[in-house]
Design a protein around this motif. Structure first.
Motif, PDB file in Angstrom:
ATOM      1  N   SER A 140       4.885 -86.790 -33.777  1.00 33.12           N
ATOM      2  CA  SER A 140       5.077 -87.858 -32.785  1.00 33.12           C
ATOM      3  C   SER A 140       6.295 -87.595 -31.900  1.00 33.12           C
ATOM      4  N   SER A 141       7.384 -87.111 -32.500  1.00 34.03           N
ATOM      5  CA  SER A 141       8.590 -86.855 -31.703  1.00 34.03           C
ATOM      6  C   SER A 141       8.383 -85.683 -30.749  1.00 34.03           C
ATOM      7  N   LEU A 142       7.630 -84.668 -31.198  1.00 36.99           N
ATOM      8  CA  LEU A 142       7.351 -83.525 -30.336  1.00 36.99           C
ATOM      9  C   LEU A 142       6.576 -83.960 -29.090  1.00 36.99           C
ATOM     10  N   MET A 143       5.560 -84.785 -29.283  1.00 33.13           N
ATOM     11  CA  MET A 143       4.757 -85.239 -28.151  1.00 33.13           C
ATOM     12  C   MET A 143       5.536 -86.191 -27.244  1.00 33.13           C
ATOM     13  N   MET A 144       6.451 -86.962 -27.817  1.00 39.04           N
ATOM     14  CA  MET A 144       7.214 -87.912 -27.013  1.00 39.04           C
ATOM     15  C   MET A 144       8.137 -87.227 -26.018  1.00 39.04           C
ATOM     16  N   ASN A 145       8.526 -86.004 -26.309  1.00 43.49           N
ATOM     17  CA  ASN A 145       9.368 -85.280 -25.361  1.00 43.49           C
ATOM     18  C   ASN A 145       8.668 -85.125 -24.011  1.00 43.49           C
ATOM     19  N   TYR A 146       7.377 -84.925 -24.054  1.00 38.33           N
ATOM     20  CA  TYR A 146       6.629 -84.774 -22.801  1.00 38.33           C
ATOM     21  C   TYR A 146       6.414 -86.119 -22.117  1.00 38.33           C
ATOM     22  N   LEU A 147       6.342 -87.182 -22.904  1.00 35.98           N
ATOM     23  CA  LEU A 147       6.319 -88.512 -22.299  1.00 35.98           C
ATOM     24  C   LEU A 147       7.627 -88.772 -21.548  1.00 35.98           C
ATOM     25  N   SER A 148       8.723 -88.351 -22.158  1.00 34.42           N
ATOM     26  CA  SER A 148      10.028 -88.512 -21.504  1.00 34.42           C
ATOM     27  C   SER A 148      10.084 -87.709 -20.205  1.00 34.42           C
ATOM     28  N   LEU A 149       9.603 -86.474 -20.261  1.00 35.02           N
ATOM     29  CA  LEU A 149       9.629 -85.619 -19.075  1.00 35.02           C
ATOM     30  C   LEU A 149       8.851 -86.247 -17.923  1.00 35.02           C
ATOM     31  N   TRP A 150       7.600 -86.650 -18.174  1.00 34.06           N
ATOM     32  CA  TRP A 150       6.771 -87.156 -17.082  1.00 34.06           C
ATOM     33  C   TRP A 150       7.170 -88.563 -16.658  1.00 34.06           C
ATOM     34  N   PHE A 151       7.678 -89.356 -17.580  1.00 28.36           N
ATOM     35  CA  PHE A 151       8.180 -90.675 -17.214  1.00 28.36           C
ATOM     36  C   PHE A 151       9.398 -90.537 -16.299  1.00 28.36           C
ATOM     37  N   CYS A 152      10.325 -89.638 -16.663  1.00 26.53           N
ATOM     38  CA  CYS A 152      11.524 -89.425 -15.837  1.00 26.53           C
ATOM     39  C   CYS A 152      11.142 -88.828 -14.484  1.00 26.53           C
ATOM     40  N   THR A 153      10.159 -87.929 -14.472  1.00 28.99           N
ATOM     41  CA  THR A 153       9.715 -87.347 -13.203  1.00 28.99           C
ATOM     42  C   THR A 153       9.103 -88.412 -12.304  1.00 28.99           C
ATOM     43  N   PHE A 154       8.334 -89.317 -12.895  1.00 30.04           N
ATOM     44  CA  PHE A 154       7.740 -90.423 -12.123  1.00 30.04           C
ATOM     45  C   PHE A 154       8.835 -91.291 -11.502  1.00 30.04           C
ATOM     46  N   LEU A 155       9.833 -91.673 -12.286  1.00 30.03           N
ATOM     47  CA  LEU A 155      10.920 -92.507 -11.766  1.00 30.03           C
ATOM     48  C   LEU A 155      11.712 -91.771 -10.688  1.00 30.03           C
ATOM     49  N   LEU A 156      11.923 -90.471 -10.906  1.00 28.06           N
ATOM     50  CA  LEU A 156      12.641 -89.676  -9.905  1.00 28.06           C
ATOM     51  C   LEU A 156      11.889 -89.672  -8.576  1.00 28.06           C
ATOM     52  N   MET A 157      10.606 -89.398  -8.622  1.00 24.52           N
ATOM     53  CA  MET A 157       9.828 -89.262  -7.396  1.00 24.52           C
ATOM     54  C   MET A 157       9.620 -90.586  -6.665  1.00 24.52           C
ATOM     55  N   HIS A 158       9.619 -91.700  -7.389  1.00 30.28           N
ATOM     56  CA  HIS A 158       9.281 -92.975  -6.768  1.00 30.28           C
ATOM     57  C   HIS A 158      10.492 -93.876  -6.494  1.00 30.28           C
ATOM     58  N   PHE A 159      11.627 -93.598  -7.148  1.00 24.04           N
ATOM     59  CA  PHE A 159      12.751 -94.513  -6.993  1.00 24.04           C
ATOM     60  C   PHE A 159      14.074 -93.827  -6.640  1.00 24.04           C
ATOM     61  N   LEU A 160      14.216 -92.548  -6.990  1.00 26.35           N
ATOM     62  CA  LEU A 160      15.506 -91.882  -6.784  1.00 26.35           C
ATOM     63  C   LEU A 160      15.429 -90.692  -5.835  1.00 26.35           C
ATOM     64  N   GLN A 161      14.245 -90.289  -5.439  1.00 25.83           N
ATOM     65  CA  GLN A 161      14.079 -89.042  -4.690  1.00 25.83           C
ATOM     66  C   GLN A 161      14.683 -89.118  -3.297  1.00 25.83           C
ATOM     67  N   ASP A 162      15.357 -88.037  -2.941  1.00 20.08           N
ATOM     68  CA  ASP A 162      15.846 -87.854  -1.574  1.00 20.08           C
ATOM     69  C   ASP A 162      14.780 -87.049  -0.824  1.00 20.08           C
ATOM     70  N   PRO A 163      14.068 -87.647   0.122  1.00 18.11           N
ATOM     71  CA  PRO A 163      12.967 -86.948   0.804  1.00 18.11           C
ATOM     72  C   PRO A 163      13.394 -85.669   1.515  1.00 18.11           C
ATOM     73  N   SER A 164      14.663 -85.558   1.828  1.00 18.15           N
ATOM     74  CA  SER A 164      15.123 -84.401   2.589  1.00 18.15           C
ATOM     75  C   SER A 164      15.301 -83.147   1.736  1.00 18.15           C
ATOM     76  N   VAL A 165      15.315 -83.311   0.399  1.00 18.06           N
ATOM     77  CA  VAL A 165      15.558 -82.151  -0.464  1.00 18.06           C
ATOM     78  C   VAL A 165      14.424 -81.889  -1.448  1.00 18.06           C
ATOM     79  N   GLY A 166      13.387 -82.677  -1.462  1.00 14.31           N
ATOM     80  CA  GLY A 166      12.262 -82.426  -2.362  1.00 14.31           C
ATOM     81  C   GLY A 166      12.428 -83.088  -3.707  1.00 14.31           C
ATOM     82  N   SER A 167      12.209 -82.321  -4.769  1.00 12.28           N
ATOM     83  CA  SER A 167      12.182 -82.877  -6.137  1.00 12.28           C
ATOM     84  C   SER A 167      13.589 -83.054  -6.701  1.00 12.28           C
TER      85      SER A 167
END
Length: 355
Positions: A140-167
């Protein structure tokens, strides 16, 4: 120091020596200038202030995650969620720095505290799943690491992203950056925090009743249960504290002078490295700075070697693997261990007869 501890120390050093010797032999096979490559690997980190700074900078996240894993593994809970907790801690620290608008001094403090809280909650989830559903925490902990990765990526792209620099997020404010300790390097105050965490982790595990219960549970869960120890409390607390340290490490790393934005769109690997640190430290947080120093020095030297010679970085991965294999092999030098213990027992018996 008794015979068992002396043997563990000797076996650790001997394992490292064997791994290095094997790596040097491999370098002789793959390199056209093996002597130059080996000398560069060993002495490269000393050749400039910046190189030494790289070693110390690389130590900091390893100390945090290594200490967290030592606490978790001491309770025999093989929780691998420190990787995701570290990642989530970095995102939370970035969000606090960007959204709260706090003044210098207060901004990094609040960001690191909330990052630690996020890591604690995240790493406790596998423990709760084990308690409630009996699911293996390893899976369960191994799989949760990927949940953390994609959850953080989602928040980055939708709430914190600077459009001028990409990801990547908007640039972090200067008020959130951790203070630099040595000019001309990125060595920052996080080093002091990391060492403090390692010391506090040692005191928690070896100098408190709770730590004793945690270690006893890890050594023999049935005996601990029959002794009246609350196993559920111990399991939850070990994962909570370990995750807190991992999340704090993610916050400290993100707010260091190394980063100006949150741009972690892949797992950084510090949670996996923590298992190496924990193994080298023998689950003792007090030794995690030394283990982190060794691994950081080896990797920095390998990076320099890869830049200036024809030997690639993969040689370090081979060295790490050999060290782990030898350290965890219970029968490696077991005959020597038995002889050392027997010799000490005979000496103690003779001293008792004389008295």
């Amino acid at each position: 120091m008794n015979s068992a501890k002396r043997f563990d120390l000797f076996r650790m050093l001997f394992s490292v020596l064997i791994a290095l010797l094997i790596s040097f032999v491999l370098i002789f096979f793959v390199s056209e200038e093996p002597v130059t490559a080996i000398i560069t690997l060993i002495t490269g980190p000393f050749k400039s202030k910046r190189n030494l700074g790289n070693v110390v900078e690389a130590m900091v996240p390893l100390i945090f995650t290594g200490t967290g894993v030592c606490i978790m593994f001491s309770a025999n809970q093989i929780n691998l969620a420190t990787e995701g907790g570290f990642h989530l801690g970095g995102l939370v620290a970035a969000a606090v720095a960007l959204k709260f608008g706090l003044p210098a001094g207060l901004s990094p403090l609040v960001a690191i505290c909330l990052a630690a809280l996020a890591g604690a909650v995240f790493c406790t989830i596998p423990a709760l799943m084990k308690i409630k559903t009996n699911s293996p925490e390893l899976v369960s902990s191994l799989m949760m690491n990927y949940l953390s990765l994609w959850f953080c990526t989602f928040l980055l792209m939708h709430f914190l992203q600077d459009p001028s620099v990409g990801s990547a997020s908007y640039k972090l404010p200067a008020e959130s950056e951790l203070f630099t300790l040595v000019q001309g390097t990125n060595i920052h105050v996080g080093l002091i925090l990391a060492i403090l965490v390692a010391v506090l982790g040692y005191l928690f595990l070896f100098k408190t009743r709770t730590g004793y219960e945690l270690r006893l549970t890890g050594e023999n869960e049935n005996f601990a249960r029959y002794s009246g120890i609350n196993i559920v409390k111990v399991v939850l607390l070990s994962q909570l504290v370990g995750g807190l340290v991992a999340g704090m490490g993610g916050g400290v790393e993100l707010l260091s002078p190394i980063y100006s934005r949150f741009s972690w769109v892949s797992l950084l690997g510090y949670g996996w490295d923590a298992i190496i640190i924990c193994t080298l430290a023998r689950k003792n947080p007090l030794y995690t700075p030394l283990a982190a120093l060794f691994l950081a020095y080896l990797r920095t030297g390998a990076s320099i070697m890869a830049r200036y010679t024809d030997v690639t970085l993969e040689i370090v991965q081979i060295t790490q693997g050999i060290i782990i294999l030898l350290v965890v092999a219970e029968q490696f030098l077991s005959g020597m261990k038995h002889r050392m213990i027997a010799k000490e027992a005979k000496a103690s018996l003779k001293d008792g007869e004389v008295a």
